[in-house]
Scaffold this motif. Structure first.
Motif, PDB file in Angstrom:
ATOM      1  N   ARG A  11       0.840  -1.181   0.000  1.00 56.45           N
ATOM      2  CA  ARG A  11       0.000   0.000   0.000  1.00 56.45           C
ATOM      3  C   ARG A  11       0.880   1.237   0.000  1.00 56.45           C
ATOM      4  N   ASN A 105      -4.030  10.544   6.520  1.00 58.45           N
ATOM      5  CA  ASN A 105      -4.174   9.236   5.896  1.00 58.45           C
ATOM      6  C   ASN A 105      -3.626   8.117   6.764  1.00 58.45           C
ATOM      7  N   GLY A 110      -3.092   3.285   4.043  1.00 60.30           N
ATOM      8  CA  GLY A 110      -2.623   3.791   2.769  1.00 60.30           C
ATOM      9  C   GLY A 110      -3.505   3.357   1.616  1.00 60.30           C
ATOM     10  N   GLN A 111      -3.406   4.065   0.524  1.00 64.48           N
ATOM     11  CA  GLN A 111      -4.155   3.711  -0.672  1.00 64.48           C
ATOM     12  C   GLN A 111      -3.477   2.545  -1.387  1.00 64.48           C
ATOM     13  N   SER A 112      -4.189   1.960  -2.319  1.00 65.91           N
ATOM     14  CA  SER A 112      -3.644   0.833  -3.071  1.00 65.91           C
ATOM     15  C   SER A 112      -2.484   1.288  -3.952  1.00 65.91           C
ATOM     16  N   GLU A 217      -2.604  -6.803  -2.042  1.00 68.07           N
ATOM     17  CA  GLU A 217      -3.043  -6.060  -0.861  1.00 68.07           C
ATOM     18  C   GLU A 217      -3.198  -6.953   0.367  1.00 68.07           C
TER      19      GLU A 217
END
Length: 262
Positions: A11, A105, A110-112, A217
């Protein structure tokens, strides 16, 4: 003696202790040169997610500063200690500090990562032969009942939607995990067959890439201070489905997606 352990996720790294700032970079160099020079220096400490070079604010002394974001806090800390007050590629020393900025965040995860970044991170820690992918199934689900949750409507054109299940294998660690990807778009009936075929190919690739990212992920890389690595996979029992049950997998995927939006 305790061995330091760090868990690396696939991530976008959001923690402050994974980001360093480099100050007092002199003028006389192009941003491109500074970028390449800093990448050469800091990539030697570990895998980098991001390196950004910016000119100083107009009210400050002319020059540049840079931000470097690592996947590993241990690598960021080591890089900060080793390069602070060093000249690196210029005639005067730079100042290197760990980030202290509060990042919202951090509390939401976290984002992908992109498909390419997932591959690069896996190659860095496991090597090119340390992992492999397999497409379990890839299907056109445009006519499935599950396609009804799409934001598109029939009046806009023909809906194209593909679902994919991909499998990641880490043979050295005996670990396998799967991910699901769904991609959709609407075809303008006035554009003709060529447009439909082009979008179909793009959606199939997009669905495959999203499925691989979804599998990554779930992977945790456990990195020990002595250099050894272990691999774990977070598996939700609701996601364990037969190879040919793409519709069931998509139902689970959709359920988790909708929950994440609420």
């Amino acid at each position: 003696m305790e061995i330091e352990v760090e868990v690396i996720e696939f991530r976008v790294p959001a923690e402050n202790n994974k980001t360093i700032f480099i100050w007092d970079i002199q003028t006389g160099f192009s941003e491109a040169f500074i970028y390449e020079a800093l990448w050469s220096v800091y990539s030697a400490f570990g895998a980098l997610y991001l390196l950004k070079v910016c000119p100083n604010a107009a009210v400050a002394t002319p020059g540049f500063y840079a931000m470097v974001k690592f996947y590993s806090s241990a690598h960021a800390s080591k890089a900060q200690r080793a390069t602070d007050k060093q000249c690196l590629f210029q005639s005067s020393p730079v100042k290197v500090r760990l980030s202290t900025k509060q990042n919202p965040n951090l509390f939401f995860g976290g984002q992908s990562l992109s498909h390419a970044r997932c591959q690069n991170l896996a190659n860095h820690y496991l090597g090119f032969n340390g992992w492999s992918t397999r497409i379990v199934t890839l299907k056109d689900i445009s006519k499935c009942a599950d396609a009804g949750w799409s934001l598109h409507t029939a009046s806009q054109g023909e809906l194209l939607k593909y679902g994919c299940v991909a499998e990641l294998t880490f043979p050295q660690y005996g670990v396998t995990c799967r991910g699901v990807g769904v991609a959709e778009d609407v075809v303008d009936p006035e554009k003709g067959l060529e447009e439909k075929l082009w979008k179909r190919g793009r959606l199939m690739k997009w669905a495959k890439d999203k499925a691989v990212v979804g599998a990554f992920e779930k992977v945790l890389l456990i990195v020990f201070g002595n250099g050894k690595i272990a691999v774990e996979c977070r598996v939700n029992q609701e996601e364990v489905l037969p190879d040919d049950d793409i519709e069931g997998a998509i139902q689970v995927y959709t359920s988790f997606f909708l929950k994440g939006k609420l």
